[in-house]
Design a protein around this motif. Structure first.
Motif, short mmCIF file in Angstrom:
data_model
loop_
_atom_site.label_atom_id
_atom_site.label_comp_id
_atom_site.label_asym_id
_atom_site.label_seq_id
_atom_site.Cartn_x
_atom_site.Cartn_y
_atom_site.Cartn_z
N GLU A 141 0.89 -0.93 0.06
CA GLU A 141 -0.05 0.16 -0.10
C GLU A 141 0.78 1.13 0.11
O GLU A 141 0.45 1.99 -0.82
N LYS A 142 2.75 0.97 0.82
CA LYS A 142 2.73 2.52 0.49
C LYS A 142 4.16 3.06 -0.78
O LYS A 142 3.43 3.66 -0.84
N ALA A 143 3.69 1.86 -1.33
CA ALA A 143 4.45 1.44 -2.20
C ALA A 143 3.41 1.86 -3.61
O ALA A 143 4.05 2.94 -4.31
N TYR A 144 2.57 1.84 -3.49
CA TYR A 144 0.82 2.44 -4.31
C TYR A 144 1.41 3.60 -4.12
O TYR A 144 0.99 4.04 -5.15
N VAL A 145 0.68 4.29 -3.19
CA VAL A 145 0.71 5.28 -2.65
C VAL A 145 1.89 6.34 -3.20
O VAL A 145 1.82 7.24 -3.82
N ASN A 146 2.65 6.03 -3.29
CA ASN A 146 3.93 6.60 -3.50
C ASN A 146 4.01 6.87 -4.48
O ASN A 146 4.32 7.94 -5.31
N ASN A 147 3.91 5.56 -5.59
CA ASN A 147 4.51 5.67 -6.60
C ASN A 147 3.25 6.99 -7.86
O ASN A 147 3.60 7.62 -8.41
N THR A 148 1.87 6.86 -7.36
CA THR A 148 0.60 7.46 -8.04
C THR A 148 0.91 8.94 -7.58
O THR A 148 0.57 9.35 -7.97
N ASN A 149 1.25 9.29 -6.31
CA ASN A 149 1.38 10.33 -6.18
C ASN A 149 3.41 11.36 -6.93
O ASN A 149 2.81 11.79 -7.23
N ARG A 150 3.57 10.47 -6.80
CA ARG A 150 5.38 11.25 -7.58
C ARG A 150 4.65 10.83 -9.14
O ARG A 150 4.96 12.09 -10.03
N LEU A 151 3.67 10.14 -9.75
CA LEU A 151 3.26 10.39 -11.55
C LEU A 151 2.01 10.99 -11.01
O LEU A 151 2.49 11.93 -12.39
N MET A 152 0.90 11.56 -10.35
CA MET A 152 0.95 12.57 -10.29
C MET A 152 1.32 14.21 -10.07
O MET A 152 1.00 15.08 -11.39
N SER A 153 2.89 14.34 -9.90
CA SER A 153 3.49 15.46 -9.22
C SER A 153 3.68 15.48 -10.54
O SER A 153 3.75 17.20 -11.19
N PHE A 154 4.15 15.10 -11.46
CA PHE A 154 4.99 14.74 -13.09
C PHE A 154 3.56 16.11 -13.76
O PHE A 154 4.04 15.74 -14.36
N ILE A 155 2.81 14.84 -13.73
CA ILE A 155 1.57 15.71 -14.45
C ILE A 155 1.25 16.86 -14.65
O ILE A 155 0.94 18.06 -15.38
N THR A 156 0.34 17.01 -12.53
CA THR A 156 0.59 18.05 -12.19
C THR A 156 0.73 19.03 -11.95
O THR A 156 0.68 20.74 -11.59
N MET A 157 2.63 19.35 -11.61
CA MET A 157 3.02 20.08 -11.01
C MET A 157 3.76 20.58 -11.64
O MET A 157 4.51 19.72 -12.39
#
Length: 200
Positions: A141-157
């Motif tokens: 779960e931690k790995a999934y959340v970390n990877n998803t948040n990083r992907l979103m940051s590349f797209i939205t920030m």
């Protein structure tokens, strides 16, 4: 076993035991069983634990130091996915799960002291220790959340927002690691990182 090596092993085992007990409720007997499957390892700065194309057959717990997980882009640039510091686990997770060749490298970016467990032993613990499944679920779960948040940051920030987020969430990365690695983690150039450091 030399006295120094013995104390090094005991200290690392106690460190991992405390980490496990923060996540799951486990009996002393079960904890002893879990710890029996972990082995100690010291690696030098810049040493590789997994190379691209190899199967990731071990997962690592960092007692001291830092591991980096990265891959190469089409143009041969390093793209860092994850840093694991003290009291964190690291593995090329997709390869560890599937047993297929890894698309990633695992490298020690500092002299690093580790405990590791093999793929087969890890999955054996899932069969004999019910709580270990809960531990694994927490890890995934931690790995999934970390990877998803990083992907979103590349797209939205933009670069500035990503750097500020890193300073807020993981300042240890900026404090302990060279600009080249920090830039590869943020997916920006070293020149951009230097400008951000001077402004933010």
């Amino acid at each position: 076993m030399p006295k120094f090596a013995y104390y090094f092993t005991v200290a690392m085992q106690e460190q991992l035991s405390r980490y496990i007990q923060k996540i799951i409720t486990i009996s002393d007997t079960e904890l002893k069983t879990v710890m029996a499957y972990f082995k100690t390892l010291k690696v030098k700065k810049n040493e590789f634990l997994v190379n691209q194309g190899e199967s990731s057959q071990r997962t690592f717990f960092v007692g001291k130091g830092c591991l980096r997980i990265f891959f190469l882009t089409e143009d041969g640039q390093e793209a860092t996915r994850y840093f694991a510091f003290e009291n964190q686990f690291a593995t090329a997770l997709t390869s560890f799960i599937t047993e297929n060749p890894s698309a990633e490298f695992i490298q020690a970016v500092e002299a690093t002291e580790l405990l590791y467990i093999s793929h087969d032993d890890f999955y054996h613990l899932l069969e004999i220790i019910p709580e270990w499944e809960k531990f694994y679920r927490s890890y995934l779960e931690k790995a999934y959340v970390n990877n998803t948040n990083r992907l979103m940051s590349f797209i939205t920030m933009d670069a500035t927002e990503r750097y500020r987020q890193l300073l807020n969430q993981d300042p240890i990365i900026v404090k302990r690691l060279p600009n080249k690695m920090v830039a590869s983690y943020l997916n920006i150039s070293q020149e951009t990182l230097s400008r951000l450091k001077s402004k933010v």
